[in-house]
Every structure is written in C-alpha cells, then in structure tokens.
Design a protein around this motif. Structure first.
Motif, PDB file in Angstrom:
ATOM      1  N   ASN A 220       0.829  -1.209   0.000  1.00  0.00           N
ATOM      2  CA  ASN A 220       0.000   0.000   0.000  1.00  0.00           C
ATOM      3  C   ASN A 220       0.864   1.260   0.000  1.00  0.00           C
ATOM      4  N   VAL A 221       1.955   1.207   0.754  1.00  0.00           N
ATOM      5  CA  VAL A 221       2.857   2.365   0.781  1.00  0.00           C
ATOM      6  C   VAL A 221       3.421   2.603  -0.621  1.00  0.00           C
ATOM      7  N   ASP A 222       3.866   1.538  -1.276  1.00  0.00           N
ATOM      8  CA  ASP A 222       4.418   1.690  -2.631  1.00  0.00           C
ATOM      9  C   ASP A 222       3.396   2.329  -3.566  1.00  0.00           C
ATOM     10  N   ALA A 223       2.155   1.881  -3.469  1.00  0.00           N
ATOM     11  CA  ALA A 223       1.104   2.439  -4.331  1.00  0.00           C
ATOM     12  C   ALA A 223       0.883   3.912  -4.010  1.00  0.00           C
ATOM     13  N   ALA A 224       0.838   4.226  -2.716  1.00  0.00           N
ATOM     14  CA  ALA A 224       0.615   5.619  -2.306  1.00  0.00           C
ATOM     15  C   ALA A 224       1.746   6.518  -2.803  1.00  0.00           C
ATOM     16  N   LEU A 225       2.975   6.031  -2.685  1.00  0.00           N
ATOM     17  CA  LEU A 225       4.136   6.889  -2.952  1.00  0.00           C
ATOM     18  C   LEU A 225       4.346   7.185  -4.440  1.00  0.00           C
ATOM     19  N   LYS A 226       3.547   6.553  -5.301  1.00  0.00           N
ATOM     20  CA  LYS A 226       3.617   6.933  -6.721  1.00  0.00           C
ATOM     21  C   LYS A 226       3.259   8.401  -6.893  1.00  0.00           C
ATOM     22  N   ASP A 227       2.456   8.920  -5.955  1.00  0.00           N
ATOM     23  CA  ASP A 227       2.028  10.322  -6.052  1.00  0.00           C
ATOM     24  C   ASP A 227       2.380  11.136  -4.816  1.00  0.00           C
ATOM     25  N   CYS A 228       3.515  10.862  -4.206  1.00  0.00           N
ATOM     26  CA  CYS A 228       3.928  11.628  -3.026  1.00  0.00           C
ATOM     27  C   CYS A 228       5.364  12.109  -3.182  1.00  0.00           C
ATOM     28  N   PRO A 229       5.565  13.159  -3.957  1.00  0.00           N
ATOM     29  CA  PRO A 229       6.938  13.622  -4.192  1.00  0.00           C
ATOM     30  C   PRO A 229       7.642  14.112  -2.933  1.00  0.00           C
ATOM     31  N   CYS A 230       6.894  14.428  -1.884  1.00  0.00           N
ATOM     32  CA  CYS A 230       7.518  14.948  -0.657  1.00  0.00           C
ATOM     33  C   CYS A 230       8.310  13.891   0.105  1.00  0.00           C
ATOM     34  N   VAL A 231       7.995  12.611  -0.126  1.00  0.00           N
ATOM     35  CA  VAL A 231       8.619  11.553   0.681  1.00  0.00           C
ATOM     36  C   VAL A 231      10.015  11.212   0.167  1.00  0.00           C
TER      37      VAL A 231
END
Ligand code: 7RM
Length: 651
Positions: free
Chosen positions: A205-216
């Motif tokens: 789920n984290v991998d999927a979320a981080l596709k659109d989280c440039p801040c991380v």
C-alpha cells in the motif's frame, strides 16, 4: 438523534444507580469532591498545579494566553514528551518495570521494560536523524500494533518531528492523501501485519501511495512478517528498520520543545469529503493525556492496564502511548483481533497478564455480548477492578452486560466522552467519586466547562437537550487543522461564537445534571466507534464511472452502532444488479479502506432533495430504519421518497 436502544425519555428515567464501591473510594487517586469547585473557581491555578506533575526543561511564564479561538498553554515553557514518558522513569526504580507487554496475533510475546523502550526510542531517534529528519519535519506512520509503533511515536517526539499516524486499515489512496496533506518527508511502515490470520500487505500500500507523493524521501520498513510478505525494495528510498538502527549511538539528546510546538497531526473525518489534520501541541496535550489517565482510570503503580484501541486512532495515542507511559504504567499491547483464533482471545489475555483496568468500545462490547457469555466465563477475570468505554454512546443494555459479565458486578465503569479534537477525556465519571447511571457519561471532569445549548447558544435548563459545547479552553485542545486554520475556526468556533467550542454532538441533561450523549448532529457517521463522513463515502462512490449520484447514511446497527447504507443513482445505461452492488462496495474499500465498506447499496432513479437541491438524508434514514417518514414538506418532489420507500420495503 438517539443511538441508544431506548427512547431518550426512558434513558432520562434511568433509575439504576451504581455508587462507587467503598474500596474504590477509599483508595482512589481522586477522592475529594472539592476538586470540581476548586478547578471551576480558578482554572488557571488548577491547571498550573496539575502541570507541576510534568518534567519541564524550562518553566512556563504564563499559564494561558487566550485570544479566542487561539489558545496557548504554558507559554514559554520547554519540555520533551519522550523525557516525560521515559527518561524520568529510567532514572529511578521503574527502570526495569514493564512498560509494554506485547502479544502478536499469532501468539508471540515480548515484554519491554522502560529501559528497553528508552534504548529503542533513542536508537530509532538517531536513525531518523541519520535519514535526514529534522525538528519540525513531518513523519507519516503506517504500522501494525507492534512495539516498533509506540517506539516510532516516541522517537518522533524526542527529535521534535510531528508524527501523523495513519491507521493500518486505510487504503493506499487514503494514505497518499494524508501523506501529501502533511507533506511528510519520511514514512515508517512494516512489510505487513496479521489480521485474523491473514496478512495485510502494508508495504505494498505504501508503494502504491508513494507513486504520487513527491515529498517523501525515505521509507523505513519493519520486518514483521518476513518471507510470507515479500516486499519490493527501492534501494535509494527504502531501508529496513533493523538496518537503520545499526551502529547508531545509544543516546539521543531530547529536543527542548516549546510547550506550543506541534507533537502530532491526526486525521479525522469531518462533514466534508476531506479529512481534517487535527494538530496537537506538546505541553497541554501531555498534561491532558497523563492527568486524565491517572484520574479516570485511577492508575496505580502496580496496575496492568489495557486499552484495546489501535494506536492509529486518538484513543491509542492518548491512552496506549502518551498518558500511560507518562504515568509509568504497565500497558498491554495486542496486535490482532478479539476473535482470533477464538472469541475468547481478549479474556484469555486478561487472565494471562492479570489485567486490572480494561478500556474498550461499545461496538466491541456488543459483539462480545452477541458471541455469548460462555467466552468470558471460561477465564479468570478476577484481577479486573475498573472498566472503561469510549467511541460512541453506550446503550444501557451493553453497559449492564459489561458490568455483570466482564466486571462481575464489582468494577466501576467509566463511560468517557471525548474526541480527536479534545485530545483527552472531557466527560467521564471519576471512579472513586461518581455514582454512575448506565448509558450516561455523567459529568465534565474538573476544569472542563461543558454545557448544553439551544440553536441560539443559550444554556438549556436541566432536563432539556441541545448541542454539547465547551465554554472555556483546556490544555489538550486541538490548536488548528493542519494547513487550514480557517476551517478550524469555522468548524468549531463559529456556530456559537468564537469563545465556544462546538463539539458536533447532541446531548441531554437529566434533572440531576448527568450528561447523556446522543450522537452526532452533523453528517459524521460513527461506524464501530470510528468517524466517517457521509461525504467521504459519497465521493468514493461517485468516483466509480457508472455512478451519477450517491447519498450515504448511517443506519442504526446492533453491533456497529451505525452501518453504512448507500443510495445510488446510476448513469444512463448502467444496470443496478447484485454484481454492481458488490463492485461498488469493493470500490469504496479500495478508495478509503475496509471500515468504509457499505453494508447495503440501493439503486434509485432519483434521490430525495429539497427545492434548493440538498439531499435529505434524514428521510433516507427513516426509510432505511423502517420508520414512518418525517416531515416531507420541504421536498422538491414528494413522489421520489414514496417510490423509494415502497421499493425498499419490497426488498
Ligand atoms: C475518542 C473518540 C469522537 C466522537 C464524538 C462522539 C463519539 C466518543 C463517546 C462518544 C458518546 C461517548 N474520538 N463519542 N466517545 N459518544 N459517548 N463516551 O472516539 O474523534 O474518533 O470520535 O465519537 O460523537 O464526537 S473520535
């Protein structure tokens, strides 16, 4: 609205009284009833004296700056929450006292003493620093209930990085939105977690979320599952927890935090589709959490205390992590589900660890009640001395069952009303002082200025009902909605003026002044004690390509309190059949998470609306709960509900 199993008039006639057991009154932390008056007479002196129980690096200059609705508590004071939860205990004899007794769902056990916890927190704090996290940076935490979760929270507190915990049951999309709203630099997660014997793939789920989280920039992963939950590792971004803490110094200087520096953000549902990032600060919050834990749960040095919530909700923040640890209490931490491998898991654990104080939610009590008394009866529950309830109104029937079958008629019950926004318990019995009535949260705690008001904001005399408000600031109050101070003021501090906090709950008081909470007065649902907005679920539904419009209500449910019923209008050409019902439920789970899964979906050609186009959810609730329709005069087209009602009754 009344979520109880009795009409409110019957509630107010409740005649069963439960005075505090003599033994409890004799030994309680708070046994002097004058405390209420003393607090009311000079609140600032009262809170100042209470704050002496904390360890400050610099004492405050002023107790309170109150520029409504902006409050600042213990102005000029400096402290660190992790020092209050750990350092001061390891300096003395509590060093080798158990801080957490952890049990994994598959059955592993791990005891962490305060010294163990202290060591792990220091190491992980240093590990985060090495990964580039600095004071003020936000850290999102998406983890199962394993020891590394409270360790992560406390390590954030130690270096002054506000944490934002996202409950592990939320979807990748919900996680993404919360990461982006907080602009987190670091995400802490695990390869997976166990739930009823199944593996929940958190890292995926984290991998999927981080596709659109440039801040991380970085992700830390705990290896909880191992080979059964293989993870994709992004070598430049992802690091295993056990590697991250290799070769770090054992000591991390605690950041001296301003009393008003942020401690954490926690997202909660409001009346719109976008959850609010409730921001809590340092000094006031830790005071509220520790003081209420000590008084409401009558925390004793030798206690084994168990709050069954998940740390992903505010109850877990205040009453698993911060309050109990600040008081040096031994807490039970359990990873899994109450009915795994069987429906007596909780009671087996109470007996095994000798739990003295147990805090849970009415929805859980009602589920346990339905499973039957034979499960608790199998175990020795004689160590229990105090029981707590939180999350929604507890119906008198469940209260009595909890009292008799779990508390064996011996344990006082504290029904605690509070919210993510209040940070700590506001309305509750004090177990050594208060005579309880099944279904009532009884009275505001000392220093809490609660009232019930009418539409115009006038106090309603005893015996009447209205809106619950808090008329004076309190130390653990939310300070803002992260990134949206305007919404904070509008949501809480406008309806009855900028001096008055509007809680969003209906409430009645009986002739003796007991408070009876009646549930939300806005479009917030309470599903198994968890807040969800009707709008959140509606926007997940209309996100489906075949849905034109959706209206969602919380329908009274014997176990969950409320269950989600969705009324859906499909686009031209789409067919509303059983397959579509299933598909829409799955879609909502994908968008928000399993807690938002609608229990029922009804297709309708039109939704009942007012002439100004507002969906009349009240009428949908009447239909779903099988009642006669309330006032329909404001409807634009009365035939719409009539049709819907007959369609519903036909099944
Ligand atoms: C702690 C928590 C807050 C909402 C609140 C109420 C409802 C909570 C009680 C209760 C009646 C209670 N935070 N609520 N406790 N209603 N009696 N003892 O639950 O932010 O998630 O929810 O929950 O409606 O406004 S929360």
């Amino acid at each position: 609205m009344n979520r109880s199993d009795q009409p409110i008039e019957a509630l107010l006639d409740e005649e069963r009284l439960f005075p505090p057991p003599e033994e409890c009154s004799r030994s309680a932390n708070i046994a002097d009833p004058d405390i209420y008056q003393r607090a009311a007479k000079d609140p600032e002196a009262y809170w100042a004296q209470a704050a002496e129980s904390l360890e400050w690096m610099r004492k405050w200059d002023r107790v309170l700056d109150w520029n409504p609705p902006i409050a600042q508590w213990f102005v000029g004071g400096k402290l660190n929450v992790s020092v209050n939860c750990l350092d001061r205990h390891v300096r003395g004899w509590r060093r080798n006292k158990a801080a957490f007794i952890w049990e994994g769902e598959p059955g592993e056990e791990r005891v962490l003493t305060f010294a163990d916890l202290y060591r792990e927190v220091n190491r992980f704090a240093n590990a985060m620093k090495r990964l580039g996290v600095q004071k003020g940076d936000r850290v999102t935490i998406y983890m199962p209930m394993i020891p590394e979760l409270p360790i992560a929270l406390l390590a954030c507190a130690r270096i002054g990085a506000p944490h934002s915990v996202v409950f592990g049951g939320f979807s990748a999309e919900s996680l993404r939105d919360r990461i982006n709203d907080a602009q987190s630099k670091l995400v802490i997660t695990a390869d997976g977690s166990y739930r009823r014997g199944q593996i929940v793939p958190l890292k995926r789920n984290v991998d999927a979320a981080l596709k659109d989280c440039p801040c991380v920039e970085k992700v830390v992963m705990v290896r909880r599952i191992g080979d059964a939950a293989p993870v994709a590792v992004d070598e430049t971004r992802d690091v295993w927890w056990h590697r991250a803490v290799e070769n770090v110094p054992a000591w991390c200087e605690p950041e001296p935090m301003d009393s008003e520096d942020p401690l954490f953000i926690l997202y909660t549902s409001g009346t719109t589709a976008k959850p609010k990032g409730i921001l809590h600060t340092t000094g006031g919050y830790i005071l509220g959490a520790s003081l209420t834990h000590k008084w409401v749960f009558d925390a004793k040095e030798e206690d084994v205390y168990w709050c069954s919530a998940d740390i992903g909700w505010v109850t877990g923040h205040s009453y698993i992590v911060y309050g109990p640890l600040a008081n040096g209490t031994t807490g039970v931490l359990y990873e899994g589900s109450p009915d795994w491998p069987d429906k007596d898991r909780w009671w087996a654990m109470v007996a095994k660890y000798g739990v003295n104080v147990f805090y849970t939610a009415p929805t859980a009590i009602r589920a346990v009640m339905k499973w039957g008394e034979s499960y608790p009866a199998k175990h020795d529950l004689s160590t229990l001395r105090l029981l707590g309830s939180v999350g929604e109104p507890i119906n008198p029937e469940a209260w009595m069952w909890y009292h008799e079958k779990i508390g064996q008629g011996r344990c006082p019950i504290v029904d605690t009303w509070w919210q993510t926004e209040t940070g700590s318990i506001m309305i509750s019995p004090l177990p050594g002082l208060t005579t309880t009535k099944p279904g009532s949260a009884t009275f505001p705690l000392p220093g809490i200025d609660a009232d019930v008001v009418d539409e115009a904001g006038n106090s309603v005399p005893l015996g009447g009902g209205g809106y619950l408000v808090l008329k004076s600031p309190w130390p653990s109050m939310a300070r803002t909605i992260y990134g949206d101070p305007k919404r904070y003021e509008e949501t809480y501090w406008q309806r009855f003026g900028k001096n008055v906090y509007f809680a969003g709950d209906g409430c009645k008081r009986d002739e003796e002044g007991y408070f009876w909470l009646l549930g939300r007065v806005d479009d917030v649902m309470n599903i198994s004690g968890h807040r969800l907005s009707t709008m959140e679920v509606e926007s997940a539904l209309v996100d489906h390509q075949e849905v034109a419009e959706a209206a969602v209500i919380g329908k009274k449910d014997d176990i969950k309190g409320e269950a989600i019923a969705a009324f859906v209008t499909l686009k031209e050409g789409a067919e509303g059949n059983a397959g579509k019902v299933d598909e829409l439920k799955k879609h909502v789970v994908r968008k928000i998470g399993p807690i938002a899964r609608p229990q029922s979906v009804y297709f309708t050609a039109e939704l009942p609306k007012t002439r100004s186009g507002k969906i009349m959810r009240r009428l949908l609730r009447d239909i779903a709960e099988g009642r006669a329709l309330g006032d329909t005069t404001t409807l634009a087209d009365a035939t719409v509900v009539a049709k819907l009602k007959s369609q519903y009754e036909e099944g």
